[in-house]
Every structure is written in structure tokens, then in C-alpha cells.
Design a protein around this motif. Sequence first.
Motif, PDB file in Angstrom:
ATOM      1  N   THR A  30     -64.623  62.024   1.910  1.00 12.22           N
ATOM      2  CA  THR A  30     -64.673  61.418   3.091  1.00 12.22           C
ATOM      3  C   THR A  30     -63.845  59.766   3.149  1.00 12.22           C
ATOM      4  O   THR A  30     -63.831  59.342   2.011  1.00 12.22           O
ATOM      5  CB  THR A  30     -65.991  61.063   3.402  1.00 12.22           C
TER       6      THR A  30
ATOM      7  N   TRP B  83     -63.405  55.727   4.047  1.00 13.20           N
ATOM      8  CA  TRP B  83     -64.145  54.620   4.162  1.00 13.20           C
ATOM      9  C   TRP B  83     -64.669  53.938   5.725  1.00 13.20           C
ATOM     10  O   TRP B  83     -65.250  53.068   5.601  1.00 13.20           O
ATOM     11  CB  TRP B  83     -63.214  53.546   3.535  1.00 13.20           C
TER      12      TRP B  83
ATOM     13  N   LYS C 242     -67.603  63.421  -2.563  1.00 12.51           N
ATOM     14  CA  LYS C 242     -66.840  62.507  -3.142  1.00 12.51           C
ATOM     15  C   LYS C 242     -66.517  61.341  -1.966  1.00 12.51           C
ATOM     16  O   LYS C 242     -65.557  61.710  -1.317  1.00 12.51           O
ATOM     17  CB  LYS C 242     -65.702  62.714  -3.875  1.00 12.51           C
TER      18      LYS C 242
ATOM     19  N   ALA D 100     -65.220  57.766  -0.214  1.00 16.70           N
ATOM     20  CA  ALA D 100     -63.845  57.010  -0.451  1.00 16.70           C
ATOM     21  C   ALA D 100     -64.390  55.921  -1.445  1.00 16.70           C
ATOM     22  O   ALA D 100     -65.402  55.267  -1.865  1.00 16.70           O
ATOM     23  CB  ALA D 100     -63.906  56.105   0.819  1.00 16.70           C
ATOM     24  N   GLU D 101     -63.419  55.593  -2.161  1.00 18.33           N
ATOM     25  CA  GLU D 101     -63.265  54.542  -3.300  1.00 18.33           C
ATOM     26  C   GLU D 101     -63.553  53.280  -2.791  1.00 18.33           C
ATOM     27  O   GLU D 101     -64.661  52.304  -3.484  1.00 18.33           O
ATOM     28  CB  GLU D 101     -62.142  54.580  -4.250  1.00 18.33           C
TER      29      GLU D 101
ATOM     30  N   ARG E 285     -59.519  55.401  -6.896  1.00 14.20           N
ATOM     31  CA  ARG E 285     -58.294  56.253  -6.194  1.00 14.20           C
ATOM     32  C   ARG E 285     -57.435  57.143  -7.143  1.00 14.20           C
ATOM     33  O   ARG E 285     -57.222  58.375  -7.159  1.00 14.20           O
ATOM     34  CB  ARG E 285     -57.513  55.351  -5.467  1.00 14.20           C
TER      35      ARG E 285
ATOM     36  N   PHE F 194     -62.963  67.758   4.971  1.00 13.99           N
ATOM     37  CA  PHE F 194     -62.216  66.359   4.550  1.00 13.99           C
ATOM     38  C   PHE F 194     -62.068  65.607   5.897  1.00 13.99           C
ATOM     39  O   PHE F 194     -61.634  66.099   6.652  1.00 13.99           O
ATOM     40  CB  PHE F 194     -60.767  66.631   4.018  1.00 13.99           C
TER      41      PHE F 194
ATOM     42  N   SER G 221     -56.732  60.647   5.724  1.00  8.55           N
ATOM     43  CA  SER G 221     -55.238  60.904   6.193  1.00  8.55           C
ATOM     44  C   SER G 221     -54.452  62.241   6.222  1.00  8.55           C
ATOM     45  O   SER G 221     -55.000  63.146   5.483  1.00  8.55           O
ATOM     46  CB  SER G 221     -54.287  59.827   5.532  1.00  8.55           C
TER      47      SER G 221
ATOM     48  N   VAL H 270     -53.075  63.599   2.983  1.00  8.25           N
ATOM     49  CA  VAL H 270     -54.084  64.073   1.891  1.00  8.25           C
ATOM     50  C   VAL H 270     -54.315  65.303   2.580  1.00  8.25           C
ATOM     51  O   VAL H 270     -54.848  66.131   1.674  1.00  8.25           O
ATOM     52  CB  VAL H 270     -54.833  62.862   1.774  1.00  8.25           C
TER      53      VAL H 270
HETATM   54  P1  ADP Z   1     -57.158  56.298   3.893  1.00  2.71           P
HETATM   55  O1  ADP Z   1     -55.729  55.964   3.921  1.00  2.71           O
HETATM   56  O2  ADP Z   1     -57.988  55.849   4.934  1.00  2.71           O
HETATM   57  O3  ADP Z   1     -57.777  55.762   2.534  1.00  2.71           O
HETATM   58  P2  ADP Z   1     -57.214  58.912   2.508  1.00  2.71           P
HETATM   59  O4  ADP Z   1     -56.716  60.057   3.057  1.00  2.71           O
HETATM   60  O5  ADP Z   1     -55.854  58.456   1.608  1.00  2.71           O
HETATM   61  O6  ADP Z   1     -57.206  57.948   3.668  1.00  2.71           O
HETATM   62  O7  ADP Z   1     -58.424  59.002   1.891  1.00  2.71           O
HETATM   63  C1  ADP Z   1     -59.525  59.693   2.341  1.00  2.71           C
HETATM   64  C2  ADP Z   1     -60.152  60.174   1.222  1.00  2.71           C
HETATM   65  O8  ADP Z   1     -59.436  61.006   0.377  1.00  2.71           O
HETATM   66  C3  ADP Z   1     -60.778  59.275   0.270  1.00  2.71           C
HETATM   67  O9  ADP Z   1     -62.134  59.617  -0.383  1.00  2.71           O
HETATM   68  C4  ADP Z   1     -59.929  59.225  -0.748  1.00  2.71           C
HETATM   69  O10 ADP Z   1     -60.327  59.048  -2.294  1.00  2.71           O
HETATM   70  C5  ADP Z   1     -59.394  60.677  -0.988  1.00  2.71           C
HETATM   71  N1  ADP Z   1     -58.343  61.139  -1.517  1.00  2.71           N
HETATM   72  C6  ADP Z   1     -57.002  60.390  -1.192  1.00  2.71           C
HETATM   73  N2  ADP Z   1     -56.063  61.101  -1.987  1.00  2.71           N
HETATM   74  C7  ADP Z   1     -56.394  62.083  -2.568  1.00  2.71           C
HETATM   75  C8  ADP Z   1     -56.006  63.063  -3.412  1.00  2.71           C
HETATM   76  N3  ADP Z   1     -54.699  62.936  -4.012  1.00  2.71           N
HETATM   77  N4  ADP Z   1     -56.744  64.250  -3.878  1.00  2.71           N
HETATM   78  C9  ADP Z   1     -58.075  63.919  -3.532  1.00  2.71           C
HETATM   79  N5  ADP Z   1     -58.699  62.855  -2.816  1.00  2.71           N
HETATM   80  C10 ADP Z   1     -57.801  62.180  -2.134  1.00  2.71           C
END
Ligand code: ADP
Length: 492
Positions: free
Chosen positions: A158, A160, A184, A186-187, A217, A238, A241, A244
Motif C-alpha cells: 500500500t 502513503w 507491507k 509504505a515506508e 524503500r 497493490f 504507481s 511499480v
Molecule cells: P509512490 O510513488 O506513491 O511512493 P510507489 O508505487 O512507489 O508509489 O509505492 C507504493 C508502494 O509500493 C509502497 O509500499 C512502496 O514501498 C512499494 N514499492 C515501491 N517499489 C517497489 C518494488 N520495486 N517492489 C516492491 N514494492 C515496491
Amino acid sequence: MSMNLELQARTLIRDNNFINGQWVAAAGGRRFAVTDPATGKLVADVADSCPADARAAVDAAAAALPGWRATLPKDRAAVLRRWHALILEQQDALAALISLEQGKPLAEGRGEIVYGASYVAWFADEATRIYGDLIPQQQRGKRMSAIKEPIGVVAAITPWNFPLAMIARKIAPALAAGCTVVAKPAEDTPLTAIALVMLAHRAGVPDGVLNLISASRESAVEAVGEWLADSRVRKITFTGSTPVGKYLARESANSLKKASLELGGNAPFIVFEDADLDAAVTGLLAAKFRNGGQTCVSPNRVYVQRSVYARFSTLLSAKVAELRVGPASDPASQIGPMINVRAVEKIARHVEDALVNGALVLTGGRRLAELGPHYYAPTVLANATSRMLLCNEETFGPVVPLFAFDTEQEAVQAANDTPFGLASYFYSQDVRRIDRVSRALEAGIVGINEGALASEAAPFGGVKESGYGREGSKYGLDDYLSIKYLCQGGLE
Ligand code: ADP
């Protein structure tokens, strides 16, 4: 935020993984920092998980699956109802926790708690309505039926922007369907999700049924990679973005996991000359500025018919200029800080690119460094065109670009001229136009004379590169179920 409220929020903070009903540190012993986006101050250090933690979570979820799927739907519903009640009991503390780690104003955080919890209540009820079919007889002596079964272990990942609602609307249907979960968050915002899982445990979700790991991340790639490779995980859900989401879909194809992907949007908002302009301004403000524009259904491109363009832009700019920006700790704040520096820099880049290409600032158009490094002023830009970055990418911030158009056909074509298709909006009082345009827009969601769309009773999701799957509504459980066909012979 009062000191008292912050203390209440802190009672909900847990800083380790939750696996098989236990709080456990990451196997590698590493931790990472969660900070307040308003001040940059540390809120807590949490577990930075590695693949071994991810595997332990699946071990627990796989072991708990036979027991949980065998429970009566009404018993699963009862657990979800208790969870719903506990979330609402903690509404203020959870809202304060969201403000601490995500930065949104308290009133919005309180709204998010009710909204997120509404999915838990909804799926508590839906759990008891998972019907199958008795298929009309095709041959003598044979009975054919279709039953629905939980798909298995679900991995939920998910974002943030809604730290509680996004994860609640994945966990609730999964548990209702009889699935077990590894999650899991978001960080940037793991704390609210961890608190939510703690409340689920208090509500009686059995050990192993719901497991959560947090990861920075950098570590997320390997930790989630473990889930992608594990054939015991049967589904990935999921929100995040598009790049991802595509990566997760590609990787989960190796073990043919089912996927639900709620990805980026690039929402058009069309104002026709026959619209009630005041209502359109109100709707746009509600849709655009919630969470400072950091939502996937936030209007990204506003198309206004030329005959009402000047009037609409004047009305809108006056309202936007009045919006109060500040930290969640100030009750007057309507727009908080953006989530991180990356986010503010993207907004600034989009606005600079628009200005270089001929846009005009009607209000805002700058960072608010006097408030802190993550603030951006609510902005309206006139003379936007399709060449600009902000037309082609989600800005994810408090920026409204205004595009002029002449004909309905031109507006619809421009609205659809994007790989994305999540939300769309239009304002018109002409019934025939309403019918035509709602059918012509390529989007999973259409707001017609309405800016607030989200509801647990409605199917939320996209088309095109905004993903697939639906969350909420009577369709929301389908993503967590598989259909089994039973054919019984020898009956005569
Ligand atoms: P944002 O750009 O809004 O941070 P992301 O799609 O990058 O959106 O992140 C959404 C979720 O996907 C977060 O929980 C992030 O940690 C996770 N995430 C991002 N990149 C990866 C990856 N390569 N593998 C697994 N999880 C990921």
C-alpha cells in the motif's frame, strides 16, 4: 495538535513486525526512521525487513489458512465488526497518528478513519453473502454447481497517501473472504498500518491470519520479491504507481498470481458552459485539494469551455487563494505539507515547465519555504496546454492547470488522450450531454456534477494503465475468491 492528542497517538505506536500474533524485530536487526513531514522530526524507528521476514510472514499466513477459511462466515463477520468498533473508538488517536507520519490536517485524518473503517463494516456484511450458483440442469442424473472459495494467501502492498484507508480496504475483503494476509505498508507511513493490525488482533483476528512487515524503500524490493517468488502467495493487491504496478504484475506472472492493481490516474475535470459554475468550483475544490492534491482521483487537468473560462478562473482563483496552508498541529490548516522532498520537487518541476511553455500563474505558483521544506502553495495556472508535463503526468500536489476548449468532442478527446483511466469528472446541466459524456469518458469512475466520489458501497478502480480489479461494493470480494465448479454425476 494538542499535546494530549499526540500522547494518545503515541500509545498506538508499535515499532516491530507482526508475524503469527507476535511482535518481532527484523531478522537482520535493521531499522529505519519514520519522520513527520511537517517538521522532519523523528516519529519512530521501525523494523527494516529482509526476505527472511517476508518468508516468515508467508509461513504464518499459509499455516493459518486452513483454519481461517473453515470458519463460518458469520464468525468472520463478527471479528470484522469488533475491529470496526475498535477503529472508531480510536478515531482521534489514529487521526493524530496519520497527521504525525503523513501530515494531513486532523479533520481530514478523522474523515479517513471513518472512511477506512466503512470498508471493514461493509465487508463484515458481505462475508455472509458469498453466494454460489446451482446451475440449471443440463443432463439427467447430473448436478452442476459453482461455489466460491477464498483464493489463499494474499499479499497487500500500500501507498502513503491514505495510510489507514488503503490497507483497510484490502485487508477487510481478504479476511471476509476467508483469505489470510501478509501486508507491507509504505515506508513513509507504516505506523498507522501497524496500529490497525494491532487493533485487528485485539478484535480477535487469530494468530497468523494477518501479518505485517515494514521495510525501507531499498529493502522493500527484496522483501516483496520474496512474496512474488513464493507460489503459496496466490494474490497480490497493490495500490501505488503504475511503474511499480506493472513490475509486480510481471513478476507475479511467474507463479500466475491473481493481481488487483489500483494505479496512477491523470483525472480530467471538464466544465461545460451549461454547468452551474459555483457548484463546479465547489466540486473541484473538494476533489482537488483533499490531502493537498495527493490522491489518485485528484483532478489533474481541468478543461473549461471558452465561453465560461474567464468567469470560472476568477471564481476558482479567489477560493484557492483563501486556502490555509500549515501543519496538522494548527487546527486552521486546510492543506498540510507534501509527503517528502521528492514530492515537492516534482510539483515545482511541473509548474516551472508549465511557465516556460506559456502558462500564467493566477494564484500560488511557489514553494512555501517559510513554513518548511515540504510545503507548496495552492496554485491555479491559466493557459495550460497538452505539451506541458502536468498534462501528461500526475502532479500529485495542489496545482490546478486550466485548459480552454471549444467543443464537447474536443474536450472528451483531450480527456481521453492519456494512457490512464481512473477517475474523471464533468459538470453540465444538459441531460443529453450528461448521458453522452459519461459513456464516452475512458475511466473506471465518473463524477457527474460531484467532486466527492469515494464510498465503500461503490466499485473503485480503473481502466487502461490505471490498473484492474475493484475495491468496495458487491464486486469487491470477487478479487479474493476463486470459483470452483462441482459436477456430480450418478444421481439417477
Ligand atoms: P509512490 O510513488 O506513491 O511512493 P510507489 O508505487 O512507489 O508509489 O509505492 C507504493 C508502494 O509500493 C509502497 O509500499 C512502496 O514501498 C512499494 N514499492 C515501491 N517499489 C517497489 C518494488 N520495486 N517492489 C516492491 N514494492 C515496491
